[in-house]
Design a protein around this motif. Sequence first.
Motif, PDB file in Angstrom:
ATOM      1  N   GLU A   1       1.606  -3.343   5.878  1.00  0.00           N
ATOM      2  CA  GLU A   1       2.195  -2.442   7.002  1.00  0.00           C
ATOM      3  C   GLU A   1       3.207  -2.224   6.219  1.00  0.00           C
ATOM      4  OE1 GLU A   1       1.649  -4.779  10.565  1.00  0.00           O
ATOM      5  OE2 GLU A   1      -0.368  -4.111  10.723  1.00  0.00           O
ATOM      6  N   MET A   2       4.084  -3.464   5.814  1.00  0.00           N
ATOM      7  CA  MET A   2       5.880  -3.319   5.455  1.00  0.00           C
ATOM      8  C   MET A   2       6.899  -3.469   6.354  1.00  0.00           C
ATOM      9  SD  MET A   2       6.260  -3.752   2.186  1.00  0.00           S
ATOM     10  CE  MET A   2       7.866  -4.011   2.382  1.00  0.00           C
ATOM     11  N   LYS A   3       5.973  -4.562   7.413  1.00  0.00           N
ATOM     12  CA  LYS A   3       6.662  -5.364   8.072  1.00  0.00           C
ATOM     13  C   LYS A   3       6.858  -6.204   8.731  1.00  0.00           C
ATOM     14  CE  LYS A   3       5.166  -0.690  11.477  1.00  0.00           C
ATOM     15  NZ  LYS A   3       4.135  -0.601  12.846  1.00  0.00           N
TER      16      LYS A   3
ATOM     17  N   SER B   1       0.144  -2.977  -5.252  1.00  0.00           N
ATOM     18  CA  SER B   1       0.187  -1.505  -6.115  1.00  0.00           C
ATOM     19  C   SER B   1      -0.838  -1.876  -7.126  1.00  0.00           C
ATOM     20  CB  SER B   1       1.432  -1.197  -5.659  1.00  0.00           C
ATOM     21  OG  SER B   1       2.215  -0.657  -4.914  1.00  0.00           O
ATOM     22  N   GLU B   2      -0.390  -2.528  -7.774  1.00  0.00           N
ATOM     23  CA  GLU B   2      -1.421  -2.157  -9.441  1.00  0.00           C
ATOM     24  C   GLU B   2      -2.119  -3.309  -9.069  1.00  0.00           C
ATOM     25  OE1 GLU B   2      -1.176  -4.623 -13.873  1.00  0.00           O
ATOM     26  OE2 GLU B   2       0.618  -4.885 -12.303  1.00  0.00           O
ATOM     27  N   ALA B   3      -3.072  -4.265  -8.281  1.00  0.00           N
ATOM     28  CA  ALA B   3      -4.459  -4.106  -8.000  1.00  0.00           C
ATOM     29  C   ALA B   3      -4.982  -3.125  -7.627  1.00  0.00           C
ATOM     30  CB  ALA B   3      -4.119  -5.695  -6.903  1.00  0.00           C
ATOM     31  N   VAL B   4      -4.191  -2.191  -6.352  1.00  0.00           N
ATOM     32  CA  VAL B   4      -5.394  -1.101  -5.793  1.00  0.00           C
ATOM     33  C   VAL B   4      -5.275  -0.585  -6.265  1.00  0.00           C
ATOM     34  CG1 VAL B   4      -4.716   0.717  -3.874  1.00  0.00           C
ATOM     35  CG2 VAL B   4      -4.166  -1.822  -3.369  1.00  0.00           C
TER      36      VAL B   4
ATOM     37  N   GLU C   1       2.017   7.247 -12.213  1.00  0.00           N
ATOM     38  CA  GLU C   1       3.152   8.171 -11.952  1.00  0.00           C
ATOM     39  C   GLU C   1       4.252   7.563 -11.037  1.00  0.00           C
ATOM     40  OE1 GLU C   1       0.619  11.756 -10.073  1.00  0.00           O
ATOM     41  OE2 GLU C   1      -0.007  12.231 -11.998  1.00  0.00           O
ATOM     42  N   GLY C   2       4.076   6.568 -10.035  1.00  0.00           N
ATOM     43  CA  GLY C   2       5.802   5.321  -9.993  1.00  0.00           C
ATOM     44  C   GLY C   2       5.779   6.559  -8.991  1.00  0.00           C
ATOM     45  N   GLU C   3       4.509   6.794  -8.207  1.00  0.00           N
ATOM     46  CA  GLU C   3       4.468   7.013  -6.902  1.00  0.00           C
ATOM     47  C   GLU C   3       4.209   6.106  -5.712  1.00  0.00           C
ATOM     48  OE1 GLU C   3       2.639  10.550  -5.188  1.00  0.00           O
ATOM     49  OE2 GLU C   3       1.896  11.794  -7.433  1.00  0.00           O
ATOM     50  N   ALA C   4       4.815   5.944  -4.517  1.00  0.00           N
ATOM     51  CA  ALA C   4       4.461   4.931  -4.248  1.00  0.00           C
ATOM     52  C   ALA C   4       2.791   5.317  -2.977  1.00  0.00           C
ATOM     53  CB  ALA C   4       5.106   4.110  -2.565  1.00  0.00           C
ATOM     54  N   PHE C   5       1.794   4.385  -2.680  1.00  0.00           N
ATOM     55  CA  PHE C   5       0.378   4.142  -1.392  1.00  0.00           C
ATOM     56  C   PHE C   5       1.045   4.457  -0.755  1.00  0.00           C
ATOM     57  CE2 PHE C   5      -1.438   2.043  -5.202  1.00  0.00           C
ATOM     58  CZ  PHE C   5      -1.711   2.795  -6.098  1.00  0.00           C
ATOM     59  N   THR C   6       0.803   5.405  -0.175  1.00  0.00           N
ATOM     60  CA  THR C   6       0.235   5.241   1.628  1.00  0.00           C
ATOM     61  C   THR C   6      -0.220   4.114   2.037  1.00  0.00           C
ATOM     62  OG1 THR C   6      -1.934   6.037   2.492  1.00  0.00           O
ATOM     63  CG2 THR C   6      -0.060   7.241   1.165  1.00  0.00           C
ATOM     64  N   GLN C   7       0.110   3.690   3.006  1.00  0.00           N
ATOM     65  CA  GLN C   7      -0.972   2.008   4.224  1.00  0.00           C
ATOM     66  C   GLN C   7      -2.097   2.700   4.215  1.00  0.00           C
ATOM     67  OE1 GLN C   7       0.949   1.477   7.755  1.00  0.00           O
ATOM     68  NE2 GLN C   7      -1.013   0.187   8.895  1.00  0.00           N
ATOM     69  N   LYS C   8      -2.762   3.787   4.370  1.00  0.00           N
ATOM     70  CA  LYS C   8      -4.011   3.869   4.612  1.00  0.00           C
ATOM     71  C   LYS C   8      -4.785   3.504   2.688  1.00  0.00           C
ATOM     72  CE  LYS C   8      -8.172   7.460   5.669  1.00  0.00           C
ATOM     73  NZ  LYS C   8      -8.948   6.573   4.687  1.00  0.00           N
ATOM     74  N   GLU C   9      -4.106   4.468   1.901  1.00  0.00           N
ATOM     75  CA  GLU C   9      -4.457   3.899   0.377  1.00  0.00           C
ATOM     76  C   GLU C   9      -4.746   2.935   0.462  1.00  0.00           C
ATOM     77  OE1 GLU C   9      -2.900   8.084  -1.619  1.00  0.00           O
ATOM     78  OE2 GLU C   9      -1.656   6.922  -1.640  1.00  0.00           O
ATOM     79  N   LEU C  10      -3.108   1.708   1.060  1.00  0.00           N
ATOM     80  CA  LEU C  10      -3.546   0.169   0.210  1.00  0.00           C
ATOM     81  C   LEU C  10      -4.391  -0.470   1.074  1.00  0.00           C
ATOM     82  CD1 LEU C  10      -0.203  -0.648   0.669  1.00  0.00           C
ATOM     83  CD2 LEU C  10      -1.169  -0.664  -1.366  1.00  0.00           C
ATOM     84  N   ILE C  11      -5.239  -0.016   2.028  1.00  0.00           N
ATOM     85  CA  ILE C  11      -6.116  -0.300   2.864  1.00  0.00           C
ATOM     86  C   ILE C  11      -7.389  -0.347   2.371  1.00  0.00           C
ATOM     87  CG2 ILE C  11      -6.979  -0.704   5.282  1.00  0.00           C
ATOM     88  CD1 ILE C  11      -4.790   0.000   6.730  1.00  0.00           C
ATOM     89  N   ASP C  12      -7.403   0.661   2.331  1.00  0.00           N
ATOM     90  CA  ASP C  12      -8.892   1.429   1.684  1.00  0.00           C
ATOM     91  C   ASP C  12      -9.556   0.633  -0.245  1.00  0.00           C
ATOM     92  OD1 ASP C  12      -9.363   2.742   3.643  1.00  0.00           O
ATOM     93  OD2 ASP C  12      -9.085   5.114   2.958  1.00  0.00           O
ATOM     94  N   GLY C  13      -7.816   0.582  -0.639  1.00  0.00           N
ATOM     95  CA  GLY C  13      -8.190   0.188  -2.185  1.00  0.00           C
ATOM     96  C   GLY C  13      -8.438  -1.640  -2.133  1.00  0.00           C
ATOM     97  N   ILE C  14      -7.534  -2.192  -0.836  1.00  0.00           N
ATOM     98  CA  ILE C  14      -7.817  -3.163  -1.134  1.00  0.00           C
ATOM     99  C   ILE C  14      -9.613  -3.875  -0.545  1.00  0.00           C
ATOM    100  CG2 ILE C  14      -7.239  -5.735   0.039  1.00  0.00           C
ATOM    101  CD1 ILE C  14      -4.678  -4.442   0.333  1.00  0.00           C
ATOM    102  N   HIS C  15     -10.071  -2.933   0.664  1.00  0.00           N
ATOM    103  CA  HIS C  15     -11.593  -2.903   1.151  1.00  0.00           C
ATOM    104  C   HIS C  15     -12.437  -2.202  -0.620  1.00  0.00           C
ATOM    105  CE1 HIS C  15     -14.318  -1.933   4.119  1.00  0.00           C
ATOM    106  NE2 HIS C  15     -14.903  -1.352   3.331  1.00  0.00           N
ATOM    107  N   ASN C  16     -12.226  -1.573  -0.664  1.00  0.00           N
ATOM    108  CA  ASN C  16     -13.201  -1.266  -2.242  1.00  0.00           C
ATOM    109  C   ASN C  16     -12.598  -2.588  -3.017  1.00  0.00           C
ATOM    110  OD1 ASN C  16     -13.587   0.862  -1.270  1.00  0.00           O
ATOM    111  ND2 ASN C  16     -12.644   2.333  -1.876  1.00  0.00           N
TER     112      ASN C  16
END
Length: 694
Positions: free
Chosen positions: A179-181, A217-220, A233-248
């Motif tokens: 969440e970055m909170k 980010s690297e793990a996702v 490409e140096g783009e930051a992942f969205t919160q949903k991309e982080l959640i889905d990436g860790i989930h998968n």
Amino acid sequence: MKQSDATKIRNITLAGHLGSGKTALAEALLYKAGATDRLGKCADGNTVSDYDPEEIKRQISINTTLSSFSSGENRINLLDTPGLFDFAGGMLEGIQAADTVMLTVSAKSGVKVGTRKAYDAAAKLGRSKMFVITKIDDPNANFYNTLTQLKTVFGPTVCPVVVPVIQNSQIISYVNLIEMKAYKYDDKGNAVETDMPTPEVSEKMEYRLEGLISAISEAVAETDEALMEKFFEGEAFTQKELIDGIHNGMNKGIITPVVCVSSTTLAGIDMLLKEIDLLLPAPQEVDAPIGVDQKEDPIAVACDPAAPLAAYVFRTVADPFVGKMSFIRVYAGKLSADANVLNATTGATEKIGKLYVLLGKKQEEVASAAAGDIVVAAKISAGTSDTLCAPERVLRFAPIQYPKPCYSLCVKAKSQGDETKISAGIARLLEEDQTLSYQQDAFTKEQILSGLGSMHLEVTAAKLKNKFGVDVQLEVPRIAYRETIRKKVKVEGKHKKQSGGHGQYGHVWIEFEPCMGDDLVFEELVFGGAVPRNFFPAVEKGLQECVRKGVLAGCPVVGLKAILVDGSYHPVDSSEMAFKMAASIAYKEGLPQADPVMLEPIGSLNVTVPDENTGDVMGELNKRRGRVLGMEPVAPGMTLIQAEVPMREMQDFALYLRQSTRGMGEFSFTFLRYEQLPANLLSTVIASVNQQNG
């Protein structure tokens, strides 16, 4: 409790080293989710999970317990497993039933052997894994040291998700890196959002936040090609991309998230419940378990409630009042109360009675359980590792692979006449605990109870008393010594008695000599009818009775050949009894002259130890009069030592090995043969055998 579809179910097992905070974490999750109205403590004996009298008394988990509760829209089946190695069977049962294994690691003591064993067991079964660093509020806690340990031991899959912000040795907030909170917690464990740590604070942390975010980010990125391209490409992942990436990534076994909590202050518990919802896979997302059909062909069982029933009994509890309670994971179809199902393991039809969901010892009756759920059935005959299925699709799953019993004690009833009760009670406990064995020693005729350690057997004895009213004492088993001879002798045995009327007369000459084999070998080489043939069986019977007790310590005699070569008889006074007595006299005269020796049982030992303990264990085996036959590497960092060791020296080897290898060592030990007892031990052994014989 309403029935949930598989997408809303999370099956979680808590596993880890003894004292790492599994039960306290379960208690905190239940309380924070509103499933309980108080926060129990192990020290007070009032937790939901540890309700067995022995658990309360010893303040440790002994049994795997189930707590089903709701959290938001999800139904969570939480299995709390023991951490003590004596009860490793319970941990394996919990991991078998789970989709995710939550590994608790104390921030005080870090990664321990129990952590590694639980991780390896989860990885072997392909379960998703998450590390929960507990006791974060302890004055001696060090989160970042523990995180470094996790990365060192378990590799690059370790991915921190929630981390503490520490300033002047105090936790000032917790950062959710997805969440970055940042959050602070009040004294009731309620979270309040606060400012993210400043760059100055972050710079002083052992792990800079920027580095932690980059690691996530690297793990996702590793979980998906499109995400990898975006990462490069140096783009930051969205919160949903982080959640889905860790989930998968969790589901694929390439990401193991790390969170931190305090089960006493409840700090971080709300975030953990949120991560359970967002990150942990649901039953239909994990790899389908593989069974075999009637032709032994493999069959994948998808989590489909509309499919024919496929369910697995992963745990059994023997309750003297309720009866047998069977814990069942439903993989496919629907298990209904009052249904008839096929037990594919035994071939029998099972009549399902009542079904329950549990919250510790609290039971709630339900009508059915669908694919993905865990439920408890009462009073069915199925045992642990049995597969329940529909007749139209017969299949069975592989049984749980339990560690073999390695520590044995003799069981004796304290009250005369309780032997039958002991056997009945232990039979019930054997259904419950597959790491126990109970059998009669073929040589000493003692009833031997074997398990994984001294506390395991002590708790079993306590359960016998508490559940079945049988009081027993546990003693060190007797060693089955034997006696034999080393040279040939020829002796006379004469029994002559006259007391009015018919007398008694029997006279034999017998040669005793060593031979191969356990049983007495009897031959006769009598010429000229010196001893009539009808008395030969009496002579043999007399000797058979004699070899039950040797002349040194009264142990059975093996490797003995007796040849009847001569003798005499009286036409009136000779009888079978007289010749039995004569044979007995010859035996008692002859064996002391035949250089008698004691034999001790030798066992074959296969012991697997960490490489760094190899020298110590080999030295210990030498002290125990063992002969090391060889050694070979069997796994990374592990060595197999093969040896032959006298059984007399192995009684406490299980305890030594656990202590010296910190629980990493394993061994198997089986009887091999008998060998001559060294002369320097003869007097000690004879004295101990005579004392045991009273």
